[in-house]
Design an enzyme around this catalytic site. Structure first.
Site, mmCIF file in Angstrom:
data_model
loop_
_atom_site.group_PDB
_atom_site.id
_atom_site.type_symbol
_atom_site.label_atom_id
_atom_site.label_comp_id
_atom_site.label_asym_id
_atom_site.label_seq_id
_atom_site.Cartn_x
_atom_site.Cartn_y
_atom_site.Cartn_z
ATOM 1 N N CYS A 1 -2.283 9.558 2.667
ATOM 2 C CA CYS A 1 -1.865 8.978 1.379
ATOM 3 C C CYS A 1 -2.865 9.270 0.270
ATOM 4 C CB CYS A 1 -1.638 7.487 1.526
ATOM 5 S SG CYS A 1 -3.085 6.656 2.175
ATOM 6 N N GLU B 1 0.886 -1.169 0.000
ATOM 7 C CA GLU B 1 0.000 0.000 0.000
ATOM 8 C C GLU B 1 0.918 1.213 0.000
ATOM 9 O OE1 GLU B 1 -3.383 0.178 0.073
ATOM 10 O OE2 GLU B 1 -3.804 -1.958 0.204
#
Ligand code: NAD
Length: 460
Positions: free
Chosen positions: A245, A211
């Site tokens: 993010c 990720e």
């Protein structure tokens, strides 16, 4: 440390081999225990997040504790369905018989977490791994030390170390862990370290999810309610001081609305944080001085139209908006990961889409537009981990939507059922009956190819 790590892993291997993680009742018990611990220790966790990132309590609750509790409830409710073997069709050639897919836990999994949402990004993969029946070694980030300690305490007091164990430490500890053989590795963090993790996983042929981050574009068309759009953009960008993010990294605005949108962003920022954001209890701080310096460096030589100020000693950086004339600037090279929003104006959609297509595929793409044809075109012509139309960030709170990147923004996904499946090996099982045995498949092969060509579509 190496000895301790191998002891932890062999303890977990034993625990897994005992079969204790597999019964559904055990998995529910583990998830319920985690839920209760989160609820009971909310004040301690909020205090840790305040210490590490000055996270406003509301942001910390919404994006970390509240989100996790809701995800656990969602998983508890649906796990009985997901856990069931999935029956599938059996081709004629294998009948009488049956086929099914069994979701089997991998075994002992390693979760490596980053600092920006240190509780959520540790426990969301952890809860998915437990739901799937695995044992978990968790390595939280050393850059959020108070949260790392709070997590270690919470997990130590909630779980048998054979099921869940926290190993605190920095990159050396992470490297040591990666030197061991795990059955699955789940990494969240930067691209640079992601590559090292994948290399280490390859050494042991261990499957991995990465990720990662990236530069998330936010494309703004001209025919939109500018004030609402500005509020939604400013919220997603300055939540956790931009250290998200999936935050919009840069704005690509139709030139006809650029000035109006900039003015609306100024209003939204003032509405959220007041005229002096450094005095607002609702605005987080940069995680450490190194990151503060990195961000301040990005602003050199630029003239922000909003914000720009900061104070390294207090790790404060104002919500900042900077117009850019071209993409030739350090702000447009690396992921910003802080409260700086560059604004680029575009003339026509081709130009904007070409700019997006010319860059690595982002974790998220945002589009503000009322035009359905334009929305369809953007969806068709761009690739990203996720897309959210007319809002930012909120796509990730829907557990029905898998969360993950594509290309350089990562591989694999989790949240909800996607998380359960990520941490499960899909074992294919076919069971044949002895009742009937089609001779056709055995040598010597008597059927001419002409006949085989005709009948294979019925057999398979
Ligand atoms: P970080 O510095 O906290 O590092 C992440 C983890 O990697 C930490 O646990 C750290 O100890 C470990 N690590 C460091 N060096 C290592 C090494 N050599 N080998 C193995 N592990 C090592 O966090 P970061 O990397 O600065 O995180 C920020 C990045 O993460 C940003 O790019 C952001 O976009 C990305 N991110 C992605 C997601 C997502 O869900 N896709 C979520 C949050 C952050």
């Amino acid at each position: 440390m190496t000895d301790r790590i191998s002891e932890i892993i062999s303890g977990q291997r034993e625990y897994f081999a005992s079969g204790k993680t597999r019964p559904p009742a055990e998995r529910w018990a583990a998830l319920r225990a985690l839920r209760s611990a989160l609820v009971e220790r909310e004040p301690e966790l909020l205090a840790a997040l305040a210490e590490d990132l000055a996270k406003p309590a509301a942001e910390a609750y919404l994006s970390e504790i509240g989100l996790l509790v809701r995800e656990i409830d969602y998983v508890l409710k649906r796990l009985p369905l997901w856990i069931r073997p999935r029956r599938v069709r059996t081709p004629l050639l294998s009948r009488p018989g049956s086929s099914r897919i069994i979701f089997e836990p991998y075994g002992v999994v390693l979760v490596i977490a980053p600092w920006n949402y240190p509780i959520q990004l540790s426990l969301s993969p952890l809860l998915a791994a437990l739901a799937a029946g695995n044992c978990v070694v968790l390595k939280p980030s050393e850059n959020a030390p108070a949260s790392s300690r709070a997590l270690a305490r919470l997990l130590h007091e909630t779980f048998d170390p054979g099921l869940v164990k926290t190993v605190e430490g920095g990159s050396d500890t992470a490297r040591e862990l990666l030197g061991e053989k795990f059955d699955y590795i789940f990494y969240t963090g930067s691209k640079r370290v992601g590559k090292l993790v994948l290399k280490a996983a390859a050494e042991n042929l261990t499957p991995a999810t990465l990720e990662l981050g990236g530069k998330n574009p936010c494309l703004v068309d001209r025919d939109i309610p500018v004030k609402t759009a500005a509020r939604r953009i400013a919220w997603g960008k300055f939540f956790n001081a931009g250290q998200t993010c999936v935050a919009p990294d840069y704005l690509l605005v139709h030139r006809e609305v650029r000035d109006e949108l900039t003015a609306a962003l100024r209003e939204a920022i003032e509405e959220f944080y007041g005229p002096e954001p450094e005095k607002s209890p609702d605005y987080a701080r940069i995680v450490n001085r190194d990151h503060h310096r990195r961000l301040a460096g990005m602003l050199q030589g630029l003239r922000p139209v909003i914000g720009g100020g900061g104070d390294e000693s207090r790790r404060y950086l104002a919500p900042t908006v900077v117009p850019l004339d071209s993409t030739e600037h350090p702000l447009m090279e690396e992921e910003i990961f802080g409260p700086i929003l560059p604004v680029l104006a575009y003339r026509d959609l081709e130009e904007a889409l070409a700019l997006i297509a010319g860059r690595p595929r982002p974790l998220a793409l945002y589009l503000f537009s009322r035009d359905r044809r334009l929305r369809r075109r953007v969806l068709r012509e761009t690739s990203s981990g996720s897309v959210c139309v007319n809002d930012t960030v909120s796509q990730i709170i829907n557990p029905e939507l898998p969360f993950g990147g594509v290309g350089e923004s990562g591989m694999g996904a989790y949240h909800g059922q996607a998380g359960f499946e990520t941490f499960s090996h899909k074992k294919s099982v076919m069971v044949r009956s002895f009742r009937f045995d089609l001779k056709l498949r055995y040598p010597p092969y008597r059927s001419p190819l002409k006949v085989l060509r005709k009948i294979t579509r019925f057999l398979f």
